[in-house]
Design an enzyme around this catalytic site. Structure first.
Site, PDB file in Angstrom:
ATOM      1  N   GLY A  48      -0.252   2.997   6.446  1.00  0.00           N
ATOM      2  CA  GLY A  48      -1.837   3.267   5.590  1.00  0.00           C
ATOM      3  C   GLY A  48      -2.714   3.896   6.506  1.00  0.00           C
ATOM      4  O   GLY A  48      -3.839   4.221   6.100  1.00  0.00           O
ATOM      5  N   GLU A 102      -5.413  -2.630  10.215  1.00  0.00           N
ATOM      6  CA  GLU A 102      -5.214  -2.027   8.600  1.00  0.00           C
ATOM      7  C   GLU A 102      -6.009  -1.501   8.318  1.00  0.00           C
ATOM      8  O   GLU A 102      -7.440  -1.237   7.716  1.00  0.00           O
ATOM      9  CB  GLU A 102      -5.561  -3.743   7.885  1.00  0.00           C
ATOM     10  CG  GLU A 102      -4.458  -4.682   8.091  1.00  0.00           C
ATOM     11  CD  GLU A 102      -2.854  -4.508   7.063  1.00  0.00           C
ATOM     12  OE1 GLU A 102      -3.132  -2.995   6.521  1.00  0.00           O
ATOM     13  OE2 GLU A 102      -2.258  -5.250   6.236  1.00  0.00           O
ATOM     14  N   ASP A 103      -5.690  -0.774   6.987  1.00  0.00           N
ATOM     15  CA  ASP A 103      -5.923   0.279   6.188  1.00  0.00           C
ATOM     16  C   ASP A 103      -7.206   0.044   5.652  1.00  0.00           C
ATOM     17  O   ASP A 103      -8.411   0.106   4.928  1.00  0.00           O
ATOM     18  CB  ASP A 103      -5.120   1.249   5.729  1.00  0.00           C
ATOM     19  CG  ASP A 103      -3.512   0.306   4.619  1.00  0.00           C
ATOM     20  OD1 ASP A 103      -3.968  -0.866   4.503  1.00  0.00           O
ATOM     21  OD2 ASP A 103      -3.015   1.142   4.301  1.00  0.00           O
ATOM     22  N   ASP A 106      -6.622  -6.392   0.291  1.00  0.00           N
ATOM     23  CA  ASP A 106      -6.704  -6.607  -1.066  1.00  0.00           C
ATOM     24  C   ASP A 106      -6.394  -8.809  -1.098  1.00  0.00           C
ATOM     25  O   ASP A 106      -7.889  -8.893  -1.184  1.00  0.00           O
ATOM     26  CB  ASP A 106      -5.880  -5.252  -1.469  1.00  0.00           C
ATOM     27  CG  ASP A 106      -5.796  -5.870  -2.773  1.00  0.00           C
ATOM     28  OD1 ASP A 106      -6.755  -6.274  -3.520  1.00  0.00           O
ATOM     29  OD2 ASP A 106      -4.827  -4.940  -3.341  1.00  0.00           O
ATOM     30  N   LYS A 134     -11.236  -5.212  -0.067  1.00  0.00           N
ATOM     31  CA  LYS A 134     -12.027  -5.888  -1.457  1.00  0.00           C
ATOM     32  C   LYS A 134     -12.193  -6.410  -1.511  1.00  0.00           C
ATOM     33  O   LYS A 134     -11.720  -7.818  -2.019  1.00  0.00           O
ATOM     34  CB  LYS A 134     -10.261  -5.331  -2.744  1.00  0.00           C
ATOM     35  CG  LYS A 134     -10.351  -3.678  -2.490  1.00  0.00           C
ATOM     36  CD  LYS A 134      -9.166  -3.366  -3.435  1.00  0.00           C
ATOM     37  CE  LYS A 134      -8.562  -2.301  -3.516  1.00  0.00           C
ATOM     38  NZ  LYS A 134      -7.504  -2.181  -4.409  1.00  0.00           N
ATOM     39  N   PHE A 155      -7.559   0.133  -7.221  1.00  0.00           N
ATOM     40  CA  PHE A 155      -6.951   1.184  -6.766  1.00  0.00           C
ATOM     41  C   PHE A 155      -7.118   2.798  -6.262  1.00  0.00           C
ATOM     42  O   PHE A 155      -7.964   3.617  -6.921  1.00  0.00           O
ATOM     43  CB  PHE A 155      -5.391   1.107  -7.217  1.00  0.00           C
ATOM     44  CG  PHE A 155      -3.550   1.368  -6.658  1.00  0.00           C
ATOM     45  CD1 PHE A 155      -3.172   0.756  -6.054  1.00  0.00           C
ATOM     46  CD2 PHE A 155      -4.179   3.074  -6.873  1.00  0.00           C
ATOM     47  CE1 PHE A 155      -3.105   1.162  -5.196  1.00  0.00           C
ATOM     48  CE2 PHE A 155      -2.564   3.526  -6.145  1.00  0.00           C
ATOM     49  CZ  PHE A 155      -2.485   2.610  -5.043  1.00  0.00           C
ATOM     50  N   VAL A 156      -7.335   3.269  -4.884  1.00  0.00           N
ATOM     51  CA  VAL A 156      -7.231   3.940  -4.349  1.00  0.00           C
ATOM     52  C   VAL A 156      -6.050   4.698  -3.375  1.00  0.00           C
ATOM     53  O   VAL A 156      -5.262   3.775  -3.282  1.00  0.00           O
ATOM     54  CB  VAL A 156      -8.637   3.586  -3.097  1.00  0.00           C
ATOM     55  CG1 VAL A 156     -10.143   3.133  -3.718  1.00  0.00           C
ATOM     56  CG2 VAL A 156      -8.346   2.436  -2.055  1.00  0.00           C
ATOM     57  N   ASP A 162      -1.415   5.554  -0.069  1.00  0.00           N
ATOM     58  CA  ASP A 162      -0.557   5.850  -1.461  1.00  0.00           C
ATOM     59  C   ASP A 162      -0.799   5.321  -2.137  1.00  0.00           C
ATOM     60  O   ASP A 162      -0.840   4.296  -2.788  1.00  0.00           O
ATOM     61  CB  ASP A 162       0.570   5.888  -0.534  1.00  0.00           C
ATOM     62  CG  ASP A 162       1.524   4.703  -1.261  1.00  0.00           C
ATOM     63  OD1 ASP A 162       0.769   3.355  -0.068  1.00  0.00           O
ATOM     64  OD2 ASP A 162       2.492   4.666  -1.201  1.00  0.00           O
ATOM     65  N   ARG A 168      -1.456  10.374   0.529  1.00  0.00           N
ATOM     66  CA  ARG A 168      -1.739   9.823   1.789  1.00  0.00           C
ATOM     67  C   ARG A 168      -2.207  11.080   2.707  1.00  0.00           C
ATOM     68  O   ARG A 168      -3.417  10.382   3.926  1.00  0.00           O
ATOM     69  CB  ARG A 168      -1.055   9.529   2.920  1.00  0.00           C
ATOM     70  CG  ARG A 168       0.797   8.248   2.354  1.00  0.00           C
ATOM     71  CD  ARG A 168       0.635   7.697   3.358  1.00  0.00           C
ATOM     72  NE  ARG A 168       2.089   6.957   3.295  1.00  0.00           N
ATOM     73  CZ  ARG A 168       1.778   5.831   2.533  1.00  0.00           C
ATOM     74  NH1 ARG A 168       0.985   5.146   3.075  1.00  0.00           N
ATOM     75  NH2 ARG A 168       2.715   4.728   2.041  1.00  0.00           N
TER      76      ARG A 168
HETATM   77  P1  IMP Z   1      -1.976  -6.899  -0.081  1.00  0.00           P
HETATM   78  O1  IMP Z   1      -1.191  -7.984   1.179  1.00  0.00           O
HETATM   79  O2  IMP Z   1      -2.911  -7.057  -1.553  1.00  0.00           O
HETATM   80  O3  IMP Z   1      -3.906  -7.458   1.559  1.00  0.00           O
HETATM   81  O4  IMP Z   1      -2.789  -5.524   0.286  1.00  0.00           O
HETATM   82  C1  IMP Z   1      -2.210  -4.344   1.468  1.00  0.00           C
HETATM   83  C2  IMP Z   1      -1.529  -3.555   1.386  1.00  0.00           C
HETATM   84  O5  IMP Z   1      -1.336  -3.146   0.254  1.00  0.00           O
HETATM   85  C3  IMP Z   1      -2.405  -2.779   2.677  1.00  0.00           C
HETATM   86  O6  IMP Z   1      -2.157  -2.554   3.725  1.00  0.00           O
HETATM   87  C4  IMP Z   1      -2.464  -1.071   1.459  1.00  0.00           C
HETATM   88  O7  IMP Z   1      -0.921  -0.433   1.922  1.00  0.00           O
HETATM   89  C5  IMP Z   1      -1.663  -1.611   0.028  1.00  0.00           C
HETATM   90  N1  IMP Z   1      -2.926  -1.409  -0.354  1.00  0.00           N
HETATM   91  C6  IMP Z   1      -4.128  -2.240  -0.847  1.00  0.00           C
HETATM   92  N2  IMP Z   1      -4.144  -2.149  -2.153  1.00  0.00           N
HETATM   93  C7  IMP Z   1      -4.119  -0.055  -1.901  1.00  0.00           C
HETATM   94  C8  IMP Z   1      -5.034   0.386  -2.684  1.00  0.00           C
HETATM   95  O8  IMP Z   1      -5.852   0.254  -3.376  1.00  0.00           O
HETATM   96  N3  IMP Z   1      -4.466   1.740  -2.890  1.00  0.00           N
HETATM   97  C9  IMP Z   1      -2.871   1.708  -1.919  1.00  0.00           C
HETATM   98  N4  IMP Z   1      -2.701   0.195  -1.349  1.00  0.00           N
HETATM   99  C10 IMP Z   1      -3.220  -0.296  -1.029  1.00  0.00           C
HETATM  100 MG    MG Z   2      -1.258  -0.791   4.580  1.00  0.00          MG
END
Ligand code: IMP
Ligand code: MG
Length: 179
Positions: A48, A102-103, A106, A134, A155-156, A162, A168
């Site tokens: 991402g 990081e992209d 969440d 977020k 979700f984005v 993606d 992407r």
């Molecule tokens: P986390 O582990 O829940 O913090 O999520 C981290 C990873 O999930 C990010 O690096 C993204 O690759 C993916 N991700 C989280 N939120 C989104 C979203 O809204 N759209 C797309 N990918 C997401």
């Molecule tokens: Mg990621």
């Protein structure tokens, strides 16, 4: 900007590329002020991060190196909570100032896995920078040093992010449409 359809879902325009680029420029300048006397290693979390990473590098004025790693947690629009390593860090971080890029952060599950992974690497310092964050979902007691933009819990896709592997390549950021 118009609505887009990816597989079974519709997404609406959310943040334009230009606005995202401004946020990235601010991030690059902030980190430059911190690291201008060092040679940091910027570690991108694939996949991402790709568009953010290249935009960030173009805006970073100092001396730096890069490396990558790949983790995965998402299936569709939900975080599975289980993180797997798909690609180990592509460089030696021993004694280096490391900045993880990081992209999006969440739930923080991925960030937690990242910190665990890096514990075993004797880096000189570790900071984490994320383009999108977020705040309403994040439930971990983990440090995030730099945030580009806070976004609501929706979700984005686009700008590198993606939905099931797709989307992407949209230059702007889109948000899942409410039914
Ligand atoms: P986390 O582990 O829940 O913090 O999520 C981290 C990873 O999930 C990010 O690096 C993204 O690759 C993916 N991700 C989280 N939120 C989104 C979203 O809204 N759209 C797309 N990918 C997401
Ligand atoms: Mg990621």
């Amino acid at each position: 900007m118009n609505e887009i359809k990816i597989l079974d879902k519709t997404f609406v325009p959310f943040i334009a590329e230009e606005e995202i680029k401004h946020a990235i420029k601010r991030m690059a300048n902030t980190l430059y002020e911190e690291y201008k006397d060092e040679t940091p290693v910027f570690v991108g979390v694939l996949s991402g991060v790709i568009i953010f990473f290249s935009e960030f590098l173009k805006n970073y004025k100092g001396r730096c190196e890069i490396a990558f790693l790949q983790l995965s947690s998402y299936k569709g629009t939900e975080s599975t909570g289980e993180i797997s390593t798909k690609l180990n860090i592509t460089g030696d971080l021993t004694g280096r100032h490391v900045v993880i890029l990081e992209d999006i952060i969440d739930t923080g599950n991925t960030l937690e896995a990242l910190y665990k992974m890096l514990e075993t690497k004797p880096a000189k310092s570790i900071k984490v920078a994320t383009l999108f964050f977020k705040p309403d979902v994040f439930k971990k007691d983990l440090n995030i040093d730099l945030i580009g933009m806070n976004i609501p819990n929706k979700f984005v896709v686009g700008y590198g992010l993606d939905y099931d592997g797709l989307g992407r390549n949209y230059p702007d950021l889109y948000q899942l449409k409410e039914n």
